[in-house]
Design an enzyme around this catalytic site. Structure first.
Site, PDB file in Angstrom:
ATOM      1  N   SER A 188      12.286 -48.551 -15.828  1.00 58.68           N
ATOM      2  CA  SER A 188      13.646 -48.020 -15.766  1.00 58.68           C
ATOM      3  C   SER A 188      14.282 -48.022 -17.148  1.00 58.68           C
ATOM      4  CB  SER A 188      14.461 -48.921 -14.841  1.00 58.68           C
ATOM      5  OG  SER A 188      15.832 -48.657 -14.995  1.00 58.68           O
TER       6      SER A 188
ATOM      7  N   TYR B  56      17.581 -57.348 -11.554  1.00 60.65           N
ATOM      8  CA  TYR B  56      16.752 -56.161 -11.299  1.00 60.65           C
ATOM      9  C   TYR B  56      16.161 -55.632 -12.617  1.00 60.65           C
ATOM     10  CZ  TYR B  56      15.743 -51.204 -11.046  1.00 60.65           C
ATOM     11  OH  TYR B  56      15.144 -49.989 -11.212  1.00 60.65           O
TER      12      TYR B  56
ATOM     13  N   LYS C 125      12.071 -55.464 -14.264  1.00 59.48           N
ATOM     14  CA  LYS C 125      11.370 -54.307 -14.850  1.00 59.48           C
ATOM     15  C   LYS C 125      10.846 -54.678 -16.249  1.00 59.48           C
ATOM     16  CE  LYS C 125      11.804 -51.390 -11.496  1.00 59.48           C
ATOM     17  NZ  LYS C 125      10.617 -50.948 -10.733  1.00 59.48           N
TER      18      LYS C 125
END
Ligand code: UFG
Length: 329
Positions: free
Chosen positions: A124, A148, A152
């Site tokens: 991302s 989150y 990644k």
């Protein structure tokens, strides 16, 4: 070539499956249906007229995942499975680290064991933290604002180290910007459970009359009209970027931004949606949302040069296709 797509019943994974099947790949899906539905697999088959081998498997479940590798000759994996709600990750960090980092570890371990040498990871743009846009792949990663984003960044690091230790392994890290839209058939698209976190699904709920009003989080950013700027990319362009990445069999680690390179403000997106679909989207400007950045968009030139891939679809296409999906579902 047989490609294992984890999270293949999800929003992005399902569009990737369509692109792969269209290009003649065979597709195996491992998905625990946590945030997706089996009917999406049937829709993929309907769109492409090809079968998908589906396994209802949690990628963190080592034994269950192993059986997928034992029963299939897998040539490459695209790892999309993961939790993706930023706010939820702040409330439930352990679940996010366990699921998102755990699935990457379990999957890469199987790839090494079964000699699967092509690994494409759904990363991302959030890993860039507050680097100044346009962000490019040479930039040093900065801390993200939520667990989150850290999952990644950690998964990227794990995969880099693993590629370093396993010279036959080719790892491609694809940094997604803001995927929106749906397959042009309107048969598959984004269907978040509950209240959507992201802008486009919220706009469609308001346009359908399910919610009264969109809240625009801040109009005092240093951007063209004061609202947040993002790089929205049609999900089919994004999906095709994965197919392009599979053609690229460079050894070691390759990193690509998948974006358009164009920044669009919240107000521009809302207005474009209203204009293209001829519907009103009632909105109100409220306070900024915690953790949001003013402006995030890609330098997309590396993927164009190395992968011969560029996003082709316009903002109008994104708005039209998402609305077609909303009306059909
Ligand atoms: N926004 C609103 N109202 C809403 C929702 C969003 O005004 O109801 C605004 C946000 O403030 C932001 C823009 O719309 O300016 C886009 O917000 P999204 O929540 O749709 O997307 P983000 O850019 O915040 O986050 C997305 C993904 C993350 C990913 C990140 C990468 O949701 O998973 O892009 O840049 F990490």
């Amino acid at each position: 070539m047989n490609i294992l797509v984890t999270g293949g019943a999800g929003y992005i994974g399902s569009h990737i499956c369509v692109s792969l099947l269209r290009k003649g790949y065979s597709v195996i899906v491992a998905d625990n249906l946590h945030n997706s539905e089996i009917k999406t697999i049937h829709k993929i088959e309907e769109i492409t007229n090809h079968e998908v081998s589906f396994y209802e498997v949690d990628v963190c479940d080592s034994a269950a995942l192993e059986s997928v590798f034992v029963n299939n000759q897998i040539d490459g994996v695209i790892h999309c499975a993961g939790y993706k709600a930023v706010g939820e990750s702040i409330e439930q960090p352990v679940a996010y680290y366990k699921n998102n980092v755990g699935s990457t570890l379990t999957l890469i371990e199987k790839c090494i064991k079964y000699n699967v040498n092509q690994f494409v990871f759904s990363s991302s743009a959030t890993v860039y933290g507050n680097n100044v846009s346009p962000v490019d792949e040479t930039m040093e990663l900065l801390p993200t604002t939520n667990p989150y984003g850290e999952t990644k960044a950690m998964s990227e690091r794990i995969l880099k180290d693993t590629a370093h230790a396993n010279p036959n392994l080719s790892v491609t890290l694809l940094r997604y910007f803001n995927p929106v839209g749906a397959h042009e058939s309107g048969l598959i698209g984004e269907n978040p459970k509950g209240i959507p976190n992201n802008l486009m699904p919220y706009i469609t709920r308001v346009a359908k009359g399910e919610f009264e009003q969109l809240q625009i989080f801040g109009d005092d950013y240093p951007t063209k009209d004061g609202t947040g700027v993002r790089d929205y990319i049609h999900v089919m362009d994004l999906a095709e970027g994965h197919v392009a990445a599979l053609y690229n069999k460079a050894e070691g680690v390759s990193i690509y931004n998948l974006g358009t390179g164009e920044g669009t403000s919240v107000l521009e997106l809302v207005n474009k949606f209203s204009e293209v679909n001829n519907v009103d989207v009632n909105y109100q400007v409220v306070e900024r949302r915690d953790g949001d950045l003013a402006s995030v968009y890609a330098n997309a030139s590396k993927a164009a040069k190395d992968l011969n891939w560029e996003a082709k679809r316009s903002l109008a296409d994104m708005c039209r296709d998402v609305w077609t999906y909303e009306q059909r579902k």
